[in-house]
Motif scaffolding. Structure first.
Motif, short mmCIF file in Angstrom:
data_model
loop_
_atom_site.label_atom_id
_atom_site.label_comp_id
_atom_site.label_asym_id
_atom_site.label_seq_id
_atom_site.Cartn_x
_atom_site.Cartn_y
_atom_site.Cartn_z
N LEU A 6 0.85 -1.20 0.00
CA LEU A 6 0.00 0.00 0.00
C LEU A 6 0.88 1.25 0.00
O LEU A 6 0.60 2.23 -0.70
CB LEU A 6 -0.92 0.02 1.23
CG LEU A 6 -1.99 -1.06 1.33
CD1 LEU A 6 -2.74 -0.93 2.66
CD2 LEU A 6 -2.95 -0.99 0.17
N ASP A 7 1.94 1.24 0.80
CA ASP A 7 2.83 2.40 0.90
C ASP A 7 3.65 2.57 -0.38
O ASP A 7 4.01 3.69 -0.74
CB ASP A 7 3.74 2.27 2.14
CG ASP A 7 4.42 3.58 2.52
OD1 ASP A 7 3.80 4.64 2.35
OD2 ASP A 7 5.56 3.53 2.98
N ALA A 8 3.92 1.47 -1.08
CA ALA A 8 4.66 1.58 -2.35
C ALA A 8 3.82 2.35 -3.37
O ALA A 8 4.36 3.07 -4.21
CB ALA A 8 5.02 0.21 -2.87
N GLY A 11 3.44 6.12 -1.29
CA GLY A 11 4.50 6.61 -0.40
C GLY A 11 5.83 6.06 -0.84
O GLY A 11 6.12 6.01 -2.03
N ASP A 12 6.62 5.57 0.12
CA ASP A 12 7.96 5.08 -0.22
C ASP A 12 8.12 3.59 0.08
O ASP A 12 9.24 3.07 0.05
CB ASP A 12 9.02 5.89 0.53
CG ASP A 12 8.81 5.83 2.03
OD1 ASP A 12 7.78 5.27 2.46
OD2 ASP A 12 9.67 6.35 2.76
N GLY A 13 7.01 2.91 0.38
CA GLY A 13 7.07 1.45 0.48
C GLY A 13 7.73 0.89 1.72
O GLY A 13 8.27 -0.21 1.68
N ASP A 14 7.70 1.64 2.83
CA ASP A 14 8.35 1.11 4.04
C ASP A 14 7.40 0.93 5.22
O ASP A 14 7.85 0.55 6.30
CB ASP A 14 9.52 2.03 4.46
CG ASP A 14 9.04 3.43 4.87
OD1 ASP A 14 7.84 3.72 4.69
OD2 ASP A 14 9.87 4.21 5.34
N HIS A 15 6.10 1.19 5.04
CA HIS A 15 5.21 1.22 6.21
C HIS A 15 5.16 -0.13 6.93
O HIS A 15 5.28 -0.20 8.16
CB HIS A 15 3.82 1.68 5.80
CG HIS A 15 2.92 1.96 6.96
ND1 HIS A 15 3.23 2.89 7.93
CD2 HIS A 15 1.73 1.42 7.35
CE1 HIS A 15 2.27 2.91 8.84
NE2 HIS A 15 1.36 2.02 8.51
N GLY A 16 4.99 -1.20 6.16
CA GLY A 16 4.94 -2.54 6.78
C GLY A 16 6.26 -2.89 7.45
O GLY A 16 6.29 -3.43 8.56
N GLY A 158 1.75 14.03 5.06
CA GLY A 158 2.76 13.00 4.81
C GLY A 158 3.16 12.92 3.34
O GLY A 158 2.76 13.75 2.51
N ARG A 159 3.95 11.90 3.03
CA ARG A 159 4.49 11.74 1.67
C ARG A 159 3.42 11.66 0.60
O ARG A 159 3.61 12.16 -0.51
CB ARG A 159 5.25 10.40 1.58
CG ARG A 159 6.68 10.48 1.94
CD ARG A 159 7.28 9.08 1.87
NE ARG A 159 8.17 8.88 2.99
CZ ARG A 159 9.39 9.40 3.06
NH1 ARG A 159 9.87 10.09 2.06
NH2 ARG A 159 10.13 9.19 4.12
N ALA A 160 2.30 10.97 0.90
CA ALA A 160 1.25 10.78 -0.11
C ALA A 160 0.68 12.12 -0.56
O ALA A 160 0.15 12.22 -1.69
CB ALA A 160 0.14 9.88 0.45
MG MG Z 1 6.54 5.15 4.05
#
Ligand code: MG
Ligand code: ADP
Length: 197
Positions: A6-8, A11-16, A158-160
């Motif tokens: 979802l973050d990818a 966002g930047d793909g690191d949330h999990g 945030g990033r989004a």
């Molecule tokens: Mg992130």
């Protein structure tokens, strides 16, 4: 991992990865010593651990959420005894206030708050004579519905938020993880009912 996917997307793909690292560290703390009886102590310790080991916005936000929830529970315990439902509402309200204060965020901005605030409302507004397990299920369902509703929102924090309108059509990773955490809270409260009868 679902949260990272979802973050990818927005966002930047690191949330999990962030949350996995943080909650593994919290779990290791709880295994290393006898778990304190006082939920305020457990939440405060977990929040400080998240702040220490998780980079990214979510480490700071969930860290502050849990330390604020812990502080509110401590104040409430000092003011008098509360039932499990009251304690859950105080903890959830504290988590919301902690995130809103640190993130300068409000509901509708496609963040964790869009899952947590409807969950809190469901918990607060449930009839007082409704069985606690039903109340907690409603609370968890409201968090899931709130998270799903972020799909149509424009990200403002945030990033989004850098994506503007292009963030529409994607589930917010923080709202998704918050819905999972409310589900854990509900399971824990329901579990405590069957333990004590
Ligand atoms: Mg992130
Ligand atoms: P980062 O954006 O630093 O990579 P994460 O990916 O771990 O951090 O977390 C992103 C999530 O954090 C978002 O999906 C959103 O729900 C939440 N978030 C980001 N900024 C804020 C903010 N200012 N207030 C509330 N929540 C926020």
């Amino acid at each position: 991992m679902w949260l990272t996917e979802l973050d990818a997307a927005i966002g930047d793909g690191d949330h999990g990865i962030n949350l996995d690292r943080g909650f593994q560290a919290v779990a290791a703390d709880l295994e290393a010593t006898p778990v304190p009886e006082d939920p305020a102590v457990v939440l405060g310790g977990a929040g400080r651990r998240l702040l220490g080991v998780v980079g990214g916005a979510s480490g700071a936000l969930y860290g502050r959420a849990l330390t604020t929830a812990g502080a509110r529970l401590r104040d409430a315990a000092a003011a008098g005894a509360l039932d499990r439902r009251g304690l859950a509402a105080i903890a959830l309200g504290g988590a919301i206030d902690g995130i809103a204060a640190l993130g300068k965020a409000s509901p509708g901005e496609k963040t964790m708050l869009d899952a947590l605030v409807p969950a809190y409302a469901a918990l607060r507004d449930a009839p007082s004579d409704l069985a606690l397990d039903v109340v907690m299920r409603r609370t968890a369902d409201a968090a899931q519905e709130g998270a799903q509703a972020t799909i149509r929102l424009v990200a403002r924090k945030g990033r989004a938020s850098y994506l503007g309108e292009r963030s529409v059509g994607h589930l917010d990773p923080g709202a998704a993880s918050s819905a999972l955490l409310v589900g854990c809270l509900a399971d824990a409260v329901i579990g405590s009912i069957t333990e004590t009868g």
